[in-house]
Scaffold this motif. Structure first.
Motif, PDB file in Angstrom:
ATOM      1  N   THR A 100       0.851  -1.197   0.000  1.00  0.00           N
ATOM      2  CA  THR A 100       0.000   0.000   0.000  1.00  0.00           C
ATOM      3  C   THR A 100       0.888   1.248   0.000  1.00  0.00           C
ATOM      4  O   THR A 100       2.081   1.143  -0.268  1.00  0.00           O
ATOM      5  N   SER A 151      -3.278  -2.198  -2.290  1.00  0.00           N
ATOM      6  CA  SER A 151      -4.365  -1.227  -2.169  1.00  0.00           C
ATOM      7  C   SER A 151      -3.787   0.170  -2.374  1.00  0.00           C
ATOM      8  O   SER A 151      -2.951   0.617  -1.588  1.00  0.00           O
ATOM      9  N   HIS A 180      -6.874  -3.610  -5.066  1.00  0.00           N
ATOM     10  CA  HIS A 180      -7.999  -2.834  -4.519  1.00  0.00           C
ATOM     11  C   HIS A 180      -7.710  -1.346  -4.655  1.00  0.00           C
ATOM     12  O   HIS A 180      -6.574  -0.914  -4.470  1.00  0.00           O
TER      13      HIS A 180
END
Ligand code: PLP
Length: 389
Positions: A100, A151, A180
């Motif tokens: 992330t 993500s 995501h």
């Protein structure tokens, strides 16, 4: 003289469109059945929920069965990340990395951190440049190292920077990594075609695009398995237990439909207001630095840092003049914290305490923008003068 009341905090939330409220009303008092009930009252409510799902799916260019209704963006992010991580754990415990960025909203950031702290997942943070754009090579390297999911937010709430989501999704898939994106800020302002974006999971919240607060959805690409975060009944294909909030789901679909039916008109207006604001502030307030990307940014979003000043002071003075804005950091009265997002962009601690976000909306006028520029110039000059004493 009547006190001005200028709302420039549309990234925090938007007013609910009266047409949305009108669409919601019958579902409180007339069509109030539980969508899970088999009788006619229930079936009517169920029809409304399924119609809303179809409307949303057609805007995202996906199947209605790929939309999971939630209580908002936070829950959609939690379900996507924890749900995918837990599922992957059952398949292959040796792959444990979650990729992330330092820019993510707490709904993503704290969820990943919790998985890292209490469940033996490992968080990998990919750096960003001074404008907030992700380092694509570093992202590729992170995906290559036993990652299970990535993500990356579509657009940042604090500095407005838009990330190259389609490219990142493609890279993630080359390494068999689920992708995501938190599209909470992007929804209503950027295209949400999931086939074009190529994402596996995408989170949305209605109150950012003139829908009601407390409702959202997660797009879950067919074939992607998640472990539910909330157990109970078999609602939403077993992914989200709990009675459907029919009026809010209807309102969200109506709001999304309006936002995309009127897309060009609203986006042109946002851009005009935003550009007037940025140009005016940069011309009239020499201490202002634009934060975020100069053009890869949300159409409604302007953000600045004012080195040496404090966000709370700025917000208070703007509020006294009737202007509602917000900061770049999670300011607590008395003990403001530097913004993690501004620090990640390479700003100093003191600069990271001075972020200001001004976000325009459908009702924003050129007169309001000009007044805001005048006030900001006056307030900033005064605060710098005081700081010198
Ligand atoms: N993600 C981003 C980028 C946000 O800006 C927000 C809200 O500000 C959220 C998630 C959380 O959404 P909600 O308010 O619907 O829980």
């Amino acid at each position: 003289m009547k006190r001005k009341s200028i709302y420039l905090d549309h990234s925090a939330t938007t007013p609910t469109d009266p047409r949305v409220v009108e669409a919601m009303m019958p579902y409180f008092t007339e069509i109030y059945g539980n969508p899970s009930s088999v009788h006619s009252f229930g079936r009517k409510a169920e029809q409304a929920v399924e119609d809303a799902r179809e409307t949303i799916a057609s805007i995202l260019n996906c199947q209605p069965s790929e939309i999971v209704f939630t209580s908002g963006g936070t829950e959609a992010d939690n379900l996507a990340i924890r749900g995918a991580a837990w599922h992957q754990r059952t398949l292959n415990p040796s792959r444990n990395r979650l990729v992330t960025t330092p820019l993510e909203h707490h709904a993503v950031g704290q969820t990943v951190t919790q998985l890292d702290h209490v469940m033996d997942f490992e968080r990998l943070l990919v750096p960003v440049d001074q404008t907030g754009r992700i380092d694509v090579n570093a992202f590729r390297n992170a995906c290559a190292e036993s990652a299970i999911m990535a993500s990356v937010m579509y657009a940042n709430n604090e500095v407005g920077t838009v990330e190259p989501i389609a490219d990142l999704a493609q890279i993630a898939h080359e390494y068999d990594v689920l992708f995501h994106t938190d599209a909470v800020q992007a929804a209503g302002q950027m295209l949400l075609d999931v086939a074009e974006l190529g994402v596996d999971l995408l989170s949305v919240s209605a109150h950012k695009f003139y829908g009601p607060k407390g409702v959202g959805f997660l797009y879950v690409r067919k074939g992607v398995a998640l472990v539910p975060n909330q157990s109970g009944g078999s609602h939403e294909n077993g992914l989200r237990a709990g009675t459907h909030n029919t009026p809010y789901i209807v309102g969200m679909a109506k709001a999304l439909d309006l936002a995309y039916a009127e897309f060009e008109k609203h986006i042109a207006h946002y851009r005009e207001m935003r550009d007037r604001l940025i140009a005016g502030i940069l011309a009239r307030v020499p201490q202002a630095q634009l934060s975020g990307h100069p053009n890869q940014r949300l159409p409604s979003h302007a953000s600045f840092v004012f080195a040496g000043l404090e966000t709370n002071q700025l917000l208070m003075h703007l509020d006294l003049k009737g202007i509602a804005a917000s900061g770049g950091s999670a300011c607590k009265t008395g003990s403001p914290e530097p913004s993690d997002v501004l620090l990640a962009l390479g700003y100093s601690e003191s600069e990271a305490l001075s972020g200001l976000r001004l976000t325009v909306g459908r009702q924003t006028t050129a007169e309001e923008i000009d007044y805001t520029i005048d006030v900001l110039q006056e307030v900033v000059e005064k605060l710098y003068d005081l700081a010198k004493v």
